[in-house]
Design an enzyme around this catalytic site. Sequence first.
Site, PDB file in Angstrom:
ATOM      1  N   GLU A   1       0.977  -1.147  -0.011  1.00  0.00           N
ATOM      2  CA  GLU A   1      -0.125   0.164  -0.267  1.00  0.00           C
ATOM      3  C   GLU A   1       0.830   1.009  -0.066  1.00  0.00           C
ATOM      4  O   GLU A   1       0.543   2.075  -0.544  1.00  0.00           O
ATOM      5  CB  GLU A   1      -0.901  -0.223   1.171  1.00  0.00           C
ATOM      6  CG  GLU A   1      -2.103  -0.851   1.523  1.00  0.00           C
ATOM      7  CD  GLU A   1      -3.196  -0.651   0.275  1.00  0.00           C
ATOM      8  OE1 GLU A   1      -3.360   0.399  -0.401  1.00  0.00           O
ATOM      9  OE2 GLU A   1      -3.690  -1.396  -0.276  1.00  0.00           O
TER      10      GLU A   1
ATOM     11  N   SER B   1     -39.440 -26.233 -22.881  1.00  0.00           N
ATOM     12  CA  SER B   1     -40.716 -25.954 -23.367  1.00  0.00           C
ATOM     13  C   SER B   1     -41.057 -24.513 -23.141  1.00  0.00           C
ATOM     14  O   SER B   1     -41.909 -24.042 -23.580  1.00  0.00           O
ATOM     15  CB  SER B   1     -40.958 -27.187 -23.718  1.00  0.00           C
ATOM     16  OG  SER B   1     -41.359 -27.937 -24.156  1.00  0.00           O
TER      17      SER B   1
END
Length: 838
Positions: A100, A380
Amino acid sequence: MAAKAKKKVRKKKNNLLMIAVSFAIFLFLSVIGGYFALLYAGDRMIEQNVQKLQDLKAEPTVIYDKNGKEMTSLIRQKNRIYKPINEMPKTLIDAFLAVEDKRFYEHKGVDMVRIGGAIVNDIKKGSLAEGGSTITQQLARNVFLTLDQTFWRKTKEMSIAIGLERKYSKDQILEMYLNRVYLGEGEFGVEDAAQYYFGKSVSDDKFTVAEAAMLAAIPKAPTTYSPFNNPEKAKLRRDTVIRLMHEQGIITDEQKEAAQAEPLPKEPHEVAGASLKKGYRAFFDNMVKESEATFGVTEEELYRGGWDIYTTFDPKVQDAMVEEYANAKNFPKDGAKRGVESSMIVIDAKTGGIAGMVGGRNYAAKGFNYATDMKRQPGSSFKPIAVFAPAVNKDINKWNANSQLSNKRQSFNGYEPRNYNNRYTETMNMNRAMIDSANIPPVWLLNEIGVSESLEYLKKVGIELTPNDRNLAIALGGLSLGTSPLEMAQAYTPFVNGGVVSETHSITKVENKDEGVVREYQPKQSEALKPEAAWEIHTMLEKAVQEGTGKAARISGRHVAGKTGTTQSIAGDSRANKDAWFVGYTPEYVGAVWMGFDPEDKQHLMLQGSSMTAQMFSKVLATALKGVPSSDFVRPEGAVQHKQEEVEPEIQLAADMTLDNNQLKVVLSWIGGAEGGTYDLYRISENGERQLISAGMKETSFVDLLDSPRQYRYQVVPRNAQGEEGTPSKEVPIDSKKLENIINQDPGHNEEGNDQGQNPGGTENGNGEIPPDQGTGENGEHTNNGDGSQPPNQGTGEVPPDIVNPDPSQTNGSSNEIQLPPPPQEEGQNQFPDASNG
């Protein structure tokens, strides 16, 4: 003259020098003034908000349901542990600094070297990308500022960072940062995160280098690098931090290798804080994603607190789902090692607001959501949206419930779809095709209207297919990738909403009173169908539930419409299904349910079909709507009610001989007959003698046990509600092809169902439905025993499968999966001239 010219030049130079010096002094004073102004502004903001540094907690973010009642809150105030820096291991501090801010102890709050690099990146990307921030700046942003990426926010961040460095020591700043940093999963600070991810304190002697690196890896993108959310990305990021620690001389070669070989944590060790009711997590995770995607409020901001999130969540719906999903009897039989997976979503029929969802039977926090993320073929249940809706919308006078569609067996440029029972007629009206879920009519109709018409409509309702789907197989749900319950539910909203499709969403408003932010959801609705077309499709879908394949979805005292869907197993024989669907709606809600093994294999085959998904819909909605007055569907203004010309359908009977545990059986199944009627079943011997073997049946299937091979014929005689005899079926001889296949163990049509004719790419394709009443009793209740066996009054054999394999001799050995045909040659016309040639 020359001296005069020189004097003039010297004077000019002096003037320029004075201007330059003046500008330099002005610039210097401006910089000094700006710097002091920056310091003053930073000190002022710190002074006004110093309490935020002393108390790192915030008011909780509250999530509300559709009724305005609290669903949960997000700040875990009870278990927040502030850890002094002298109790943190050096390894942990070094890990954060390595990734960082490695120059943390060298700069004064702002690192000009990093800022220069960030500016270059911003120029390359053409925007203000997040980068260049020191740990001090991150602390300033987290405590004092919102996460808006603007120039002035960045300036304020730098101002506060400089002020913090003047007021506090480096160790104090680092301590506040490590107790404030967001580490995903709702955890702030390294101590809480270590307890959550690893079940130990950071000061524990067993706290490892790999664990320190894992915590340091998360802040860059907490959701992405959570070890529980994305293990692969989390490990890659963690190993990068370990490499940086090694490169900076923090750890040795041996420590690096050992740390990178250490496994990630598998599951959280703590679930403290604000409670989220069991079964609510899938909705919650979906809501958090939507918060950022739609409203720009990230998960980190939500967990920092101060937000009010108003959702579409209906606890009655969700609780009903949780209750039914906890009952194993609502699902097909488990496989050898795991059970059938399932998901369900219910949305408001008018607005598209998500009322509830189940992301899977064992959904894990931030895990794979089967309701929103999966892609499976819908079978379907795709017919109404891929074929019937676009056709009716195109020309309702030509295509409506009474329109006669071809039901002849035929080839469409080499593509030969089949009806589930291999029975065909010259024509069948659209209404009956929907009710019985026949396959030939929708394929024929799609060929008539053109595939482009279907694709255009599907896009309107939120389903975008791939280029590989430009073919007639989509009529039966044969998609190259598939779709999700969320997409299917949204696609059905026009049928109940006068043709208007409503985008699914889970948030109606986000609000932060402290920051003066109010953002409301803007409804996204558009007309996908003409109102009269929507009503026409709806009336057919309502019939499909009243008397067709969706009978199990009926709810006593309520109006229901919808469609079932199944797809053929590719690992088992014709009895097994890969996917089972039901998509339907009441006047209040649209719901989609899916079931199937994931993955499917020989030890994990689903023998039941869409009757179970239809039952799940029925049970959930019946419970969710308790206390809600029953209402009818409202016909849109201007929609004409076509009188459906319904004649008693011709009985179509199939008689297939098979062998089960050395017992010869004839599996009989049929469709047709008047609604509400019964059936008498006759066995006819070779000499013409007729024997009544079952009378007054309401089911449409029967298993006849034989003691020896006989050349029997069978006939079904329908009776109407008054007991009057209708037109009997044709006398059908026994079909022994299946028995021959079992005896011969035909390798081209083996028990795995993995025949040479399957869809390229190995994708499953739906192509049939259960016949009306199959698997359901008089009241729409499932009559199978849960293991594929018949009810007591029908013998001990298996019921006919939802999808029956065709005669291999007629299909060149191919299975009954949907084969993807070639793309149409010319859009907008009858694409295959030989379509009428059987």
